[in-house]
Design a protein around this motif. Sequence first.
Motif, PDB file in Angstrom:
ATOM      1  N   LYS A 102       0.765  -1.014  -0.006  1.00  0.00           N
ATOM      2  CA  LYS A 102      -0.075   0.016   0.037  1.00  0.00           C
ATOM      3  C   LYS A 102       0.894   1.298  -0.037  1.00  0.00           C
ATOM      4  O   LYS A 102       0.892   2.107   0.796  1.00  0.00           O
ATOM      5  N   PRO A 103       1.782   1.678  -1.056  1.00  0.00           N
ATOM      6  CA  PRO A 103       2.329   2.783  -1.100  1.00  0.00           C
ATOM      7  C   PRO A 103       1.442   3.894  -1.414  1.00  0.00           C
ATOM      8  O   PRO A 103       0.381   3.866  -1.939  1.00  0.00           O
TER       9      PRO A 103
ATOM     10  N   LEU B 278      -5.088  -6.130 -10.028  1.00  0.00           N
ATOM     11  CA  LEU B 278      -4.824  -6.520  -8.614  1.00  0.00           C
ATOM     12  C   LEU B 278      -5.394  -5.641  -7.650  1.00  0.00           C
ATOM     13  O   LEU B 278      -5.670  -5.976  -6.515  1.00  0.00           O
ATOM     14  N   CYS B 279      -5.615  -4.669  -8.014  1.00  0.00           N
ATOM     15  CA  CYS B 279      -6.275  -3.222  -7.221  1.00  0.00           C
ATOM     16  C   CYS B 279      -7.180  -3.724  -6.415  1.00  0.00           C
ATOM     17  O   CYS B 279      -7.412  -3.612  -5.339  1.00  0.00           O
TER      18      CYS B 279
ATOM     19  N   GLY C 192      -7.806  -3.753  -2.379  1.00  0.00           N
ATOM     20  CA  GLY C 192      -8.466  -2.703  -2.124  1.00  0.00           C
ATOM     21  C   GLY C 192      -7.236  -1.244  -2.169  1.00  0.00           C
ATOM     22  O   GLY C 192      -7.322  -0.490  -1.410  1.00  0.00           O
ATOM     23  N   TYR C 193      -6.721  -1.098  -3.339  1.00  0.00           N
ATOM     24  CA  TYR C 193      -5.832  -0.223  -3.717  1.00  0.00           C
ATOM     25  C   TYR C 193      -6.329   0.445  -4.857  1.00  0.00           C
ATOM     26  O   TYR C 193      -7.022   0.132  -5.813  1.00  0.00           O
TER      27      TYR C 193
END
Length: 668
Positions: free
Chosen positions: A315-316, A339-340, A344-345
Amino acid sequence: MTAETNNALTGLLLAFPRPLKRLIALGIDAVICGLTVYLAFYLRLGVAVNPLIGPPHPTMGAIAIALPIFVSMGLYRAIFRHAGSDAIVSVGRAVALYSVPYALIYTVIGVSGVPRTIGLIQPILLFLFVSASRLAARAYLGETYAALWNGANLPRVIIYGAGKAGRQLASAIRASGEMRLVGMVDDDRDLWKSTINGITVYSPDDLEDIVKRRKVTDILLAVPSASRKRRGEIVDRLRRMNLHVRTLPGLVDMARGSVSVGDLRDLEIDDLLGRSQVPPDPRLIHHNITGKTALVTGAGGSIGSELCRQILRGKPAKVVLFEQSEYNLYAIHRELEGLCPLIGYDRQNIVPVLGSVCNEARVDEVMQWYRPETIFHAAAYKHVPLVEHNTIEGIRNNTFGTLAMAHAAERHGTANFVLISTDKAVRPTNVMGTTKRLSEMVLQALHAKGSGTSFSMVRFGNVLGSSGSVVPLFREQLAAGGPITVTDAEITRYFMTIPEAAQLVLQAGAMARGGDVFLLDMGDPVRIVDLARNMIELSGYQVKDEVNPDGDIELRFVGLRPGEKLYEELLIGDEPLPTQHPRIMRSSEAFLPWADLRKGLDELTAAMAHGDAAKARALIMTLVPEFAPSSPLVDWIGTARAAAIAADPEGATASPSTNVTPIGTARN
């Protein structure tokens, strides 16, 4: 009765000679004649009676009339497993002919003790029962015959592992019809000799005997929870059985909870290494990632793309993908966007940037607008023979690309800079390894002269499945029927999985104090010829060599290529120092002070500007004294120029005219 026993009995029946099959059919029809007479009595009288009472017996009469008519009408010339509507029509005609004399005797004339309606009811029942017997034969024998016929050419497989994954795989195999499952094997003693859905579970000690007796061609590993060491032990045992070994992925990859035949894959080299991974330290993994902006150069490469995946899970604040290959950048960006939602990105925080690390203006632009706090520099040319043949471009990209990125990091206040290095940088015998060692020395010298950026480098060996590596090449050669080419019988290499390498890089970067050279524990070196033999044998083939000239796949030794060496090392100096991670060590190695190194880099820049590959190679040999070339200069342009000069000394001596501004000029 198990499915195996059922198939065996059906196969035996289908193998009977045709006269015997016809005799069996006659016997079945005789039984049907008697059964239908009995049912006709029951339907007429409403009570169960003995149909054999009173002469002439209606059962004997039915058999005596029906069977000769059935024979003469050709009912036993048909193949029951192919019976269809035509067969039912033939049965109808035969029964219609039979019903005339039977009804005449028992209905029109009449027989004492036999109700007259028997002569009408029984022929109807006979037609129904004989027709049903033909359809049942088609349904049962036809499907079984087809299964046996098709199964003769299907792989005969055993599943190793009778747990949840093994049971799901067994069900998937039955549903797909792509293989013939003949048994299961499990280490659990409580399961031995038991059956699971009709499939017998055996002891591993019985495996070799079962393989020979049941003519097994494939072993399917369904042990996703087994440690890598245990999987290695199983694979080593199976390797000697000349079987095609495939496996299900590990538990993490199977988290969705279902198993299909499509999940099976050929064994990867990490299945052969037996090396257990050390669980990553989440604190170290997230130290330079969480809530920060990270930039990855070479983001579409083997290591770069895996770094991006793992950085994203940390989570950058932003992750900048810097890549010069348009397709590679497209592929990794698309994958990360997919992938997000799973983690949850916000996909808007992924920034794909096209550009080369050699383009200082582009690098400066990216650094100015995104201000990364951590840079993972994975961009490099890594293919040894290609760099050997393209000396100047290898130096430009690997060494001066690193220099350009390092200067940009200093100018824009980047806190951490981690270089992905290689074991080929240790006592290099090729240009590629030397350029990577020179890159390490650049960072060491910049740190030593004083820098606001913490420079570190992580050195490791080959990663499994990377582009251009030996394993994909061997797979292509296997698929083509061989030969498998190995450079030398004694050549060895270190191997590590890409995910493990990326995890260790992230953790090493978190421990950096500046100027660190980190070494990753690669385990024991692997002989490439042993790897090739294992891949051949675990694909179900035999090695073709002097000992076994009738084998399937030939092993061919082609000699070392330019720049290659037999053995790789990870350490130049003394024994490495331990760190807080058991798989990461720290080394302290000599380097040139920045003032001396800068002069050498300036000379190197001038040689590159003139396209002088021979001089550039000589200069890097001076800067990296451990460089001991294993071959003469093989640079394509350099050798072409040398040949032209030899042919026409006056016409070919001029340097190529260029207006290109040298890149990567060393600064104070």
